[in-house]
Each structure stands twice: as structure tokens, then as C-alpha cells.
Write a protein that holds these residues in place. Structure first.
Motif, PDB file in Angstrom:
ATOM      1  N   PRO A   1       0.839  -1.205   0.000  1.00 10.47           N
ATOM      2  CA  PRO A   1       0.000   0.000   0.000  1.00 10.47           C
ATOM      3  C   PRO A   1       0.876   1.258   0.000  1.00 10.47           C
ATOM      4  O   PRO A   1       2.000   1.260   0.498  1.00 10.47           O
ATOM      5  CB  PRO A   1      -0.808  -0.120   1.302  1.00 10.47           C
ATOM      6  N   ALA A   2       0.344   2.322  -0.576  1.00  9.02           N
ATOM      7  CA  ALA A   2       1.112   3.562  -0.690  1.00  9.02           C
ATOM      8  C   ALA A   2       1.531   4.088   0.672  1.00  9.02           C
ATOM      9  O   ALA A   2       2.644   4.618   0.827  1.00  9.02           O
ATOM     10  CB  ALA A   2       0.286   4.612  -1.436  1.00  9.02           C
TER      11      ALA A   2
ATOM     12  N   ASP B   1      -5.834  10.595   2.524  1.00 10.34           N
ATOM     13  CA  ASP B   1      -6.122   9.471   1.625  1.00 10.34           C
ATOM     14  C   ASP B   1      -5.006   9.375   0.574  1.00 10.34           C
ATOM     15  O   ASP B   1      -4.859  10.267  -0.258  1.00 10.34           O
ATOM     16  CB  ASP B   1      -7.473   9.677   0.952  1.00 10.34           C
ATOM     17  N   LEU B   2      -4.233   8.271   0.604  1.00  2.66           N
ATOM     18  CA  LEU B   2      -3.134   8.075  -0.337  1.00  2.66           C
ATOM     19  C   LEU B   2      -3.424   6.954  -1.317  1.00  2.66           C
ATOM     20  O   LEU B   2      -2.512   6.430  -1.958  1.00  2.66           O
ATOM     21  CB  LEU B   2      -1.842   7.749   0.429  1.00  2.66           C
ATOM     22  N   SER B   3      -4.686   6.581  -1.456  1.00  3.39           N
ATOM     23  CA  SER B   3      -5.029   5.450  -2.313  1.00  3.39           C
ATOM     24  C   SER B   3      -4.714   5.718  -3.777  1.00  3.39           C
ATOM     25  O   SER B   3      -4.492   4.783  -4.548  1.00  3.39           O
ATOM     26  CB  SER B   3      -6.515   5.107  -2.153  1.00  3.39           C
ATOM     27  N   GLN B   4      -4.699   6.993  -4.175  1.00  5.39           N
ATOM     28  CA  GLN B   4      -4.432   7.332  -5.573  1.00  5.39           C
ATOM     29  C   GLN B   4      -2.933   7.532  -5.855  1.00  5.39           C
ATOM     30  O   GLN B   4      -2.565   7.863  -6.976  1.00  5.39           O
ATOM     31  CB  GLN B   4      -5.184   8.613  -5.963  1.00  5.39           C
ATOM     32  N   LEU B   5      -2.119   7.317  -4.870  1.00  2.00           N
ATOM     33  CA  LEU B   5      -0.677   7.513  -5.061  1.00  2.00           C
ATOM     34  C   LEU B   5      -0.092   6.347  -5.855  1.00  2.00           C
ATOM     35  O   LEU B   5      -0.193   5.190  -5.455  1.00  2.00           O
ATOM     36  CB  LEU B   5       0.021   7.607  -3.693  1.00  2.00           C
ATOM     37  N   ASP B   6       0.499   6.654  -6.994  1.00  2.00           N
ATOM     38  CA  ASP B   6       1.149   5.645  -7.845  1.00  2.00           C
ATOM     39  C   ASP B   6       2.663   5.824  -7.718  1.00  2.00           C
ATOM     40  O   ASP B   6       3.226   6.779  -8.274  1.00  2.00           O
ATOM     41  CB  ASP B   6       0.701   5.812  -9.296  1.00  2.00           C
TER      42      ASP B   6
END
Length: 437
Positions: free
Chosen positions: A231-232, A283-288
């Protein structure tokens, strides 16, 4: 010399005596010039030539072809010495009869030894560059005059050498110059003129072309890597906790390196994601992570440090992964690792300093050495000369010499030292006791 003998001297005899003195002066000139031109430092002459000294520039040109220069000087010196001895023999034989030969031999030997050899050579060896810059123009003219004879002598000498199986080495001068610099630095340190730190830096820079990245890289066992499938938030925590700025990213298996993440690039991406209107705070769910990762740079383990440093500067990067001939990851190397070979260890507030702890001495006189310490670091720290041709680390040297993986308590003696295994973890020797024999 009696009054009757003086009366027997004709004007021609006086001229002959003056000629002998002149020839002695020429003998001194040739002897002193040979010593000065061979002993003069080309580095000092080059520095003087760069400042505009025409004599130094001429001396550089004269010494460029040392074989031709020596041939001309020896030819001139032998001519004047033989001629002066012949004239002295003739003159003294006329004055003293058959005893003149013995007298001439004694007198000319003393005169040539003192005034033709020792005196001028002592002066030249004391001030080699000063004498060389003054005599170089004359010697260059003499080399041109004697050139045909010297060329014949050179061909004859080279022919004789070939018959003996000796071949001239065209690159020998350059190799000798490098070894001369190394020897001068080592000699200066042994005589107290060069500090140990200065010697290590100078020799470290000179030896970059002789060492490969395999010898100084961080072994793969000690590389900190990140699983790109985490996870990021976990990746961000690992990057922030790491003392390193750049970390390799792997996916599926550690051998599959997919990129190298830079902490600053990651933090920029985190700031961009968190500041976006569509993202909730925290929220770091969109971190690629792979989006900001750099393409991995692989280098073979046989690359020399000198070549690798030039590649780092050319690519404007400081980080490379080292692979073997099969493409398997062996370790990583940074520009800092190469620079440390010159200036010594570079540490900052994030580095864990261990090398000072690796050389503690116990009451029995043994040094407690970390098995993973490189032989080169140990030699530089202790001013020893353990060989590093067959192994890079101290533990590797013990295993190579013992031809086995020894157990704790086993001791060996080689290369002038006693090695005892103090600690072992699995197949690794983690601590060793060393003592010079």
C-alpha cells in the motif's frame, strides 16, 4: 717540474696542456648535463615551461627521446675523456720518458674523477632543474650534430638486444611515470613528508582505474528495497524511516527491479495527491509510486571505478545497480562509494557509523574486526598490506585461505597475521580476532 724541464716545453706543449684543461671542462659539462637531465623532475620542468621558461621547454623536448639524449651525451663524454687522456700521455711521456705513461694514468684518473665526474654530478644532482634548463639548448644542438652516429649506435644496440630476446617497450615510459608517482607518494609518507590521510587520498585517486565496482559495492544482502505492491502508505512510511534517499523498487520477486524511488520525488507526489480536490485529507489510495520512480540503471560488476565515475557524471545520476554476467543483482554502487575510495568515509546525521566499532582492541592485544569489513578499508585504517586479490572482505580472505567455512574458535595464521573466528551466523563470519604475528 724542474727549471730544465720548463725550458724544454715548447709553445705547442703549452697549447696541448691548455687543450687538456679544456677537455676536462667539456667532460664536466657532459657528466653534469647527463645527471641533470636524467634527474630533473619532468613535472617541475612542465610547471616552469607553462610559466614561460624556454630552457625548461627545451629540457622537456630533449628528455622526450631519452635514448637519443643519452647516446649523444655518452658519445661526447667518451670522446673528450679519451682525447684528454691521449694528450696527457703524449705530453708527460715527452717530459718524463717511459714513466710518463704511469704518471699520466694516475693524474688523469684523479682529474677526471674529481673534476670531470664527482664535482659536476654532485652539483647537478643538487640543482637538477636549474642545471637542466641551462644546458638543454646546447645538448639539443649536440644531439643534432651527433644524430647520424647516435642513430647507427642505436640500431646496433637494438639489434644486439633482439638477439638476447629483449624487446623495447614503447609504453614503458608512461607506465614507469605512474609507478614513479605512486612510489614517490609512498616514499614521502615513510619519510614523514606526506601525511597518511594525504597519501590515502592520492593513492586512492590513482588506483580508481585498477579497482572494479564489485570491490566497493554494497552487497545485495545489505540493500534496502521496497515491494512496489505494498500500500502507498506503507511505502511512504518505509521511505521516511530509511536513512537512504534512493531505494530500489521490486515486484513479484526481489530480483525483478522495476524502478528506483527518490524520497524527494515521492514527497512531491504525496503533496500533489493530498492537495487535489478529489482526494480526502490523509487518503493516499491514488498515489502511484511507479509513476514517479526512475528507470533503474544497471552496470556490470567488472566496470572500473574510474569508468563508472565518468558514467555517473555523464548521466547526471548517483545510483546504479550492479549485476553479474547472468544479469543477477549483486549489489548497488553510488557516486559516494567511489568518492569514499579517495577521501575516506563520508557520513552524515543519518548514517550508522560502524567502522570505528569494528576495530576495537581487547586486553589480549587482538583487534575485533567485523567480518564484512573490506580488506581495503582495514588496510587504510591500520596501515596494513593484506592482499585483496582473491577476496574483498576480511571474512572472505579467511574463508579463501582456510578453504572452508570455519567454526567459532578456529584460528589460522597467514600473511603475517593470526585470525580467529569470534562469531558466526549461518555461513557468514561476522566477527574475527586479528593479531599481527
Amino acid at each position: 717540474m724542474t727549471e730544465d724541464t720548463a725550458v724544454l716545453l715548447s709553445p705547442g706543449d703549452w697549447i696541448m696542456g691548455a687543450a687538456i684543461l679544456g677537455l676536462l671542462l667539456l667532460s664536466a659539462f657532459f657528466s653534469g648535463s647527463e645527471t641533470a637531465l636524467t634527474a630533473a623532475s619532468r613535472g617541475k620542468l612542465k610547471a616552469q615551461a607553462d610559466k614561460g621558461s624556454r630552457g625548461a621547454a627545451t629540457a622537456m623536448a630533449v628528455t622526450e627521446d631519452s635514448e637519443r639524449m643519452i647516446g649523444a651525451l655518452l658519445l661526447g663524454n667518451n670522446i673528450v675523456n679519451i682525447l684528454s687522456a691521449s694528450l696527457a700521455t703524449a705530453l708527460l711521456t715527452k717530459l718524463f720518458g717511459s714513466n710518463g705513461v704511469a704518471i699520466a694514468t694516475f693524474v688523469m684518473t684523479a682529474l677526471v674523477l674529481v673534476f670531470g665526474e664527482v664535482l659536476p654530478k654532485t652539483l647537478s644532482i643538487t640543482y637538477p632543474e636549474a642545471v637542466a634548463t641551462r644546458v638543454a639548448p646546447v645538448i639539443r644542438a649536440l644531439m643534432m650534430v651527433f644524430s647520424p652516429v647516435v642513430a647507427v649506435v642505436r640500431l646496433l644496440v637494438r639489434g644486439l638486444l633482439r638477439l638476447l630476446g629483449v624487446k623495447p617497450n614503447a609504453d614503458g615510459h608512461m607506465l614507469a611515470m605512474r609507478e614513479e608517482i605512486v612510489g614517490a607518494i609512498a616514499l614521502g609518507h615513510s619519510e614523514g613528508a606526506v601525511e597518511k590521510e594525504d597519501r590515502d587520498r592520492l593513492l586512492g585517486a590513482l588506483h580508481l582505474g585498477d579497482r572494479t565496482v564489485e570491490e566497493v559495492m554494497k552487497h545485495r544482502r545489505h540493500i534496502e528495497m521496497i515491494d512496489a505492491d505494498q500500500p502507498a502508505s506503507a511505502i511512504l512510511s518505509q521511505v521516511l524511516a530509511s536513512p537512504h534517499t534512493r531505494l530500489p523498487l521490486w515486484r513479484n520477486e526481489p530480483e525483478n527491479i522495476v524502478g528506483v524511488i527518490h524520497a524527494k520525488d515521492l514527497l512531491r507526489e504525496v503533496e500533489r495527491v493530498l492537495s487535489g480536490s478529489e482526494t480526502q485529507p490523509g487518503d493516499l489510495s491514488q498515489l502511484d509510486v511507479l509513476k514517479v520512480a526512475m528507470k533503474p540503471y544497471f552496470v556490470p560488476e567488472t566496470t572500473t571505478l574510474d569508468e563508472q565515475m565518468r558514467e555517473f557524471l555523464k548521466r547526471r545520476t548517483h545510483f546504479a545497480l550492479v549485476v553479474d554476467e547472468y544479469g543477477a543483482i549483486q549489489g548497488l554502487i553510488t557516486l559516494e562509494d567511489i568518492i569514499e575510495e579517495i577521501v575516506g568515509d563520508i557520513t552524515d546525521e543519518f548514517d550508522v557509523v560502524q567502522k570505528e566499532q569494528a576495530l576495537k582492541r581487547d586486553p589480549a592485544g587482538d583487534y575485533l574486526v567485523d567480518g564484512a569489513m573490506t580488506i581495503r578499508d582495514l588496510n587504510r585504517a591500520m596501515d596494513w598490506s593484506l592482499p585483496d586479490d582473491e577476496a574483498n572482505t576480511v571474512a572472505g580472505l579467511v574463508i579463501h585461505e582456510a578453504q572452508m567455512i570455519p567454526n567459532v574458535g578456529q584460528a589460522f595464521s597467514f600473511h603475517g597475521f593470526r585470525f580467529e573466528v569470534a562469531a558466526r551466523r549461518e555461513n557468514r563470519l561476522t566477527k574475527l580476532k586479528m593479531r599481527p604475528l
